[in-house]
Enzyme design. Sequence first.
Site, short mmCIF file in Angstrom:
data_model
loop_
_atom_site.label_atom_id
_atom_site.label_comp_id
_atom_site.label_asym_id
_atom_site.label_seq_id
_atom_site.Cartn_x
_atom_site.Cartn_y
_atom_site.Cartn_z
N GLY A 227 0.82 -1.20 0.00
CA GLY A 227 0.00 0.00 0.00
C GLY A 227 0.86 1.24 0.00
O GLY A 227 1.99 1.24 -0.47
N CYS A 228 0.34 2.29 0.56
CA CYS A 228 1.02 3.58 0.60
C CYS A 228 2.33 3.48 1.39
O CYS A 228 2.35 2.98 2.51
CB CYS A 228 0.10 4.61 1.26
SG CYS A 228 0.87 6.22 1.48
N PHE A 229 3.41 3.98 0.81
CA PHE A 229 4.70 3.87 1.50
C PHE A 229 4.77 4.72 2.75
O PHE A 229 5.58 4.46 3.64
CB PHE A 229 5.89 4.12 0.58
CG PHE A 229 5.86 5.33 -0.31
CD1 PHE A 229 5.28 6.53 0.05
CD2 PHE A 229 6.47 5.25 -1.56
CE1 PHE A 229 5.30 7.63 -0.79
CE2 PHE A 229 6.51 6.35 -2.42
CZ PHE A 229 5.92 7.55 -2.02
#
Length: 175
Positions: free
Chosen positions: A10-12
Amino acid sequence: MSELATLAGGCFWCLEAAFQRLSGVESVQSGYTGGHIDAPSYRQVCTGDTGHAEAVQIRFDPDVISYGQLLDVFFAIHDPTTLNRQGHDIGSQYRSAIFFHNQKQETIAHRKIEEIARLWPDPVVTEVVPATTFWPAEDYHSDYFRQNQQQPYCELVIAPKIAKLLKDFTDLVHR
């Protein structure tokens, strides 16, 4: 001697915020990997057309925290059963992937997936693939959660993951 782990889930920003809190983690760099163009920008990766995943590259001391423990945290803070998606973040750039750097990491990754697959009602879709070039993200992505904790995304998405980490992995969190 330190080692590298490269993970996408997902989002880093979420991954960076969690892994920064672990003892034995020397650095966490947000970036892009697994795609087909050189030096992609955030804007390019967000289109989903470059093949890159938002990922973090973690430099860690295996005498303090093991690769397996990093993967335990990884699987606890994202959903490894959703293909190309984490919550409202949708696209191949948000896929669940382990980019291994050596045979030992590959073996551990497959073993961890077998373990966690028994815990999930849906199939685990986490890819286990060789590490390729890791392209660091633009500077404004570094330390994003610490610098933007009042932002709605940080409050609603990242903060609960940090709370889970602090509750479930107290023995791994540095003081």
